[in-house]
Write an enzyme that holds these catalytic residues in place. Structure first.
Site, short mmCIF file in Angstrom:
data_model
loop_
_atom_site.label_atom_id
_atom_site.label_comp_id
_atom_site.label_asym_id
_atom_site.label_seq_id
_atom_site.Cartn_x
_atom_site.Cartn_y
_atom_site.Cartn_z
N LYS A 285 -1.53 -17.31 13.69
CA LYS A 285 -0.82 -16.37 14.08
C LYS A 285 -1.62 -15.79 15.50
O LYS A 285 -2.72 -16.18 15.41
CB LYS A 285 -1.35 -14.97 12.90
CG LYS A 285 -0.19 -14.67 11.95
CD LYS A 285 -0.71 -13.34 11.40
CE LYS A 285 0.69 -12.83 10.39
NZ LYS A 285 0.27 -11.69 9.72
N GLU A 371 5.33 -5.95 -5.34
CA GLU A 371 5.74 -4.32 -5.73
C GLU A 371 5.69 -4.20 -6.99
O GLU A 371 5.32 -3.49 -7.69
CB GLU A 371 6.67 -3.86 -4.72
CG GLU A 371 6.56 -3.73 -3.17
CD GLU A 371 7.11 -4.94 -2.54
OE1 GLU A 371 6.79 -5.16 -1.39
OE2 GLU A 371 7.25 -5.88 -3.33
N ARG A 399 11.74 -1.56 -4.28
CA ARG A 399 11.76 -2.92 -5.05
C ARG A 399 11.05 -2.80 -6.30
O ARG A 399 11.07 -4.18 -7.32
CB ARG A 399 11.00 -4.00 -4.12
CG ARG A 399 11.38 -3.63 -2.61
CD ARG A 399 10.70 -4.77 -1.95
NE ARG A 399 11.46 -6.18 -1.93
CZ ARG A 399 11.08 -7.41 -1.48
NH1 ARG A 399 9.87 -7.34 -0.71
NH2 ARG A 399 11.82 -8.38 -1.50
#
Length: 642
Positions: A285, A371, A399
């Site tokens: 990243k 989730e 979700r």
């Protein structure tokens, strides 16, 4: 300073990328990275993840015949290089602005955006569907799912892998899954030996030798099983691929995702392979921008900044955000009650839980992008007498809807849901807007929901929810409110009770005058108050969607000529619907104007502008009330929501 981008300026489509030599691809990567950094610094957006996918994006478009070959990008905020290379370079400075490019893939934006992805872990399912669709139609194309940024922690990804490696209509579909592994702490070192072995295992020689050995040993099952186990363990010593092999995928990797000399031939080899393939790519990243490499979290989604300087703290401290108020309350309540546990599905920073994690590590649980698990996990803790607080974005709770109903509400478990990013979220657009939580929570038995109107009310609402038995949701928006001092006390709100914030001075029954009462849910109380000053209307801060303050609704209905409900959520099934349902139950006939988000997806843009376009700023509220009830005069209607 504008840096020259001679190669990038020639790229009108991926076909131009496919025409470049290997040295030119490397130069293109440098130009794309510079262009991306300079533009995101001007507009804000997701930076670290996109700096990490430059070479991977170039290699994919160089090897595959896009858009005929399908690329499905998971966690869609890593697609900025993809947008730049697919004919959208000139529009890239409009990123995440009203009328400009979306920060995520959108099918109606480009034919190269084959599937809309903004929530995570959907790419393998979608790409598998495309692969099977091509197979059924007799079409030959490659379907590639690029998944990463933590998306492999979600169960949906593994459900798709389980389905993707099995035969369909007698054969395994041609599907390539690319794991963009940008969490270096869990990845093995990537060196020359790994690269060589990975390339060897992706090539046709390895595949042919493997199949020939199977044929030779097929008549000697014990030897065949021994060879299979030896191969599996040999690969397992150098690559962590056994689990993907068990799903039916040929695992290859890990390889350096910034090395085009490794990526291009690897993808070319895998392009020729049939069946289910899995390529493990390691990226960093923030790659190529030292400040983002050193702190990829801070540069994950920065606002505007100077690339030469980096992120700078403002000289004047901004107002605390609702998220920060939640984070402070969570720490304070945890210090006061040892039973409190905090749960987040991979949103520690976004949900304001960094300090809680530092101070109460044993009671902090980041479950990853999962989730559904987060909600049922909280239910299990509640069964043991703990007090779980689930910090989750409104859009992500969608979700876990079955878990909310079946695993928490049905059992009436004591769980608090802190719903951040409720309402419109600005630059992230429709996929991240919390437009539906009021409607989908209030219809569930045992659930309660509070809608605080400012920062101080948020702290009181959280305390009230925490001390109430049973499942409760507290919704609050992104960013700051009016700056109300939240304090450090644990004051509560009377359960199920709203409060009148402004009383109309118009006398009841006065000829020619219409007394209007505005029932506000959440932070839209404040533009409602501004509109009410001009209209001389009564304004109630309802505080609760469920239980609705029926006594206050009845009182306002009997003492006013019309009611107006206001919410930063969908009108259909929302808080206004709760008011009209109550009026129907009472048999009261009074006109009701319901103001909220319209029945369409709201695109990205400045939040204040979006609210204005939806008629939910002070001017819009005043205009809607005037048109309906004041000018021109209308006859009093005798139907609800007239």
């Amino acid at each position: 300073m504008t840096l020259p981008t001679p190669l990038l300026d020639r790229i009108q489509s991926p076909a131009d990328v496919r025409a470049l030599s290997r040295p030119e691809l490397k130069q293109l990567a440098t130009e794309v990275r510079d262009y991306l950094l300079r533009n995101v610094a001007r507009t804000g957006g997701h930076l670290s993840s996109n700096l990490g996918t430059v070479e991977l994006t170039i290699a994919l478009h160089h090897v595959f015949d896009t858009p005929d070959d399908r690329l499905v990008w998971d966690v869609g905020h890593q697609t900025y290089p993809h947008k730049i290379l697919t004919g959208r370079k000139e529009r890239f400075p409009t990123l995440r602005q009203a009328g400009g490019l979306s920060g995520f893939p959108k099918r109606d934006e480009s034919e190269y955006d084959t599937f809309g992805t903004a929530h995570s872990s959907t790419s393998i399912s979608a790409a598998l569907g495309m692969a099977l669709g091509a197979q059924l139609k007799g079409e030959s194309r490659h379907c590639v799912a690029i998944i990463g940024d933590g998306a492999m922690t979600a169960g949906m990804a593994f459900e798709a892998l389980n389905n993707g490696g099995m035969p369909h209509a007698g054969r395994v579909p041609n599907l390539l899954v690319v794991l963009n592994d940008n969490d270096m702490s869990i990845s093995p070192p990537v060196g020359a030996l790994n690269k060589y072995l990975a390339r060897l295992m992706s090539g046709r020689f390895y595949a042919a030798a493997r199949e020939s050995a199977k044929q030779v040993l097929r008549n000697a099952p014990p030897l065949l099983e021994l060879a299979r186990r030896f191969e599996e363990h040999a690969k397992g010593m150098v690559v962590p691929g056994t689990i993907f092999e068990e799903f039916g995928f040929n695992y290859v990797g890990p390889i350096d995702g910034h090395d085009l000399d490794a990526l291009v031939p690897m993808l070319e080899n895998l392009r020729e392979r049939k069946g289910a393939q899995f390529l493990h790519v390691v990226t960093k990243k923030g790659y190529g921008y030292k400040l983002a490499e050193a702190d990829p979290i801070a540069y994950h989604g920065p606002g505007k900044f100077d690339p030469a300087v980096g992120l700078v703290k403002p000289a004047v401290a901004p107002k605390p955000t609702f998220t920060q108020v939640f984070g402070q309350w969570l720490c304070d309540m945890a210090a006061a009650d040892m039973k409190l546990v905090g749960i987040t599905p991979a949103m520690r920073e976004g949900s304001g839980m960094v300090e809680f994690h530092k101070r109460f590590p044993a009671r902090y649980h980041d479950v990853g992008i999962a989730e559904q698990h987060a909600v049922t996990f909280a239910g299990g803790m509640a069964c043991e007498g703990l007090k779980p607080v689930v910090a989750i974005y409104s859009t992500f709770l969608q979700r876990a809807y079955d878990q909310l109903i079946h695993d928490v509400a049905l059992q009436n478990l004591d769980v608090v849901f802190a719903l951040d990013r409720a309402g419109l979220v600005g630059a992230d657009g429709a996929t991240h807007a919390g437009a539906y939580d009021i409607a989908f929570v209030r219809c569930i038995p045992n659930m309660a929901m509070l809608t605080p109107s400012d920062e101080a009310e948020l702290r009181r609402a959280l305390t009230t929810a925490y001390r109430h038995g049973g499942p409760v949701a507290v919704r609050y928006p992104r960013g700051s409110g009016i700056g109300a001092e939240a304090g450090r006390e644990f004051d509560e709100i009377e359960w199920g009770k709203g409060v009148v914030r402004r009383e109309s001075t118009l006398a009841e029954g006065r000829p020619g005058a219409r007394r209007i009462a505005i029932l506000a849910f959440g932070t839209l109380l404040h533009p409602a108050l501004a509109a009410a000053e001009k209209l001389d209307a009564t304004v109630a801060d309802m505080r609760f969607v469920k239980p609705i303050d029926g006594a206050l609704v009845e009182q306002l209905a009997r003492s006013h000529d019309a009611l107006v409900t206001i919410e930063e959520g969908c009108v259909m099934g929302g808080a206004g619907s709760a008011v009209t349902e109550h009026l129907n139950a009472l048999g009261l006939t009074v006109p009701v104007l319901q103001l909220g988000l319209p029945d369409r997806f709201i695109d990205h843009g400045d939040p204040a502008v979006l609210l204005s376009q939806c008629g939910l700023d002070a001017a819009g509220i005043e205009r809607a009330i005037t048109e309906r009830f004041i000018s021109p005069p209308t006859t009093l209607r005798t139907v609800v929501n007239g």
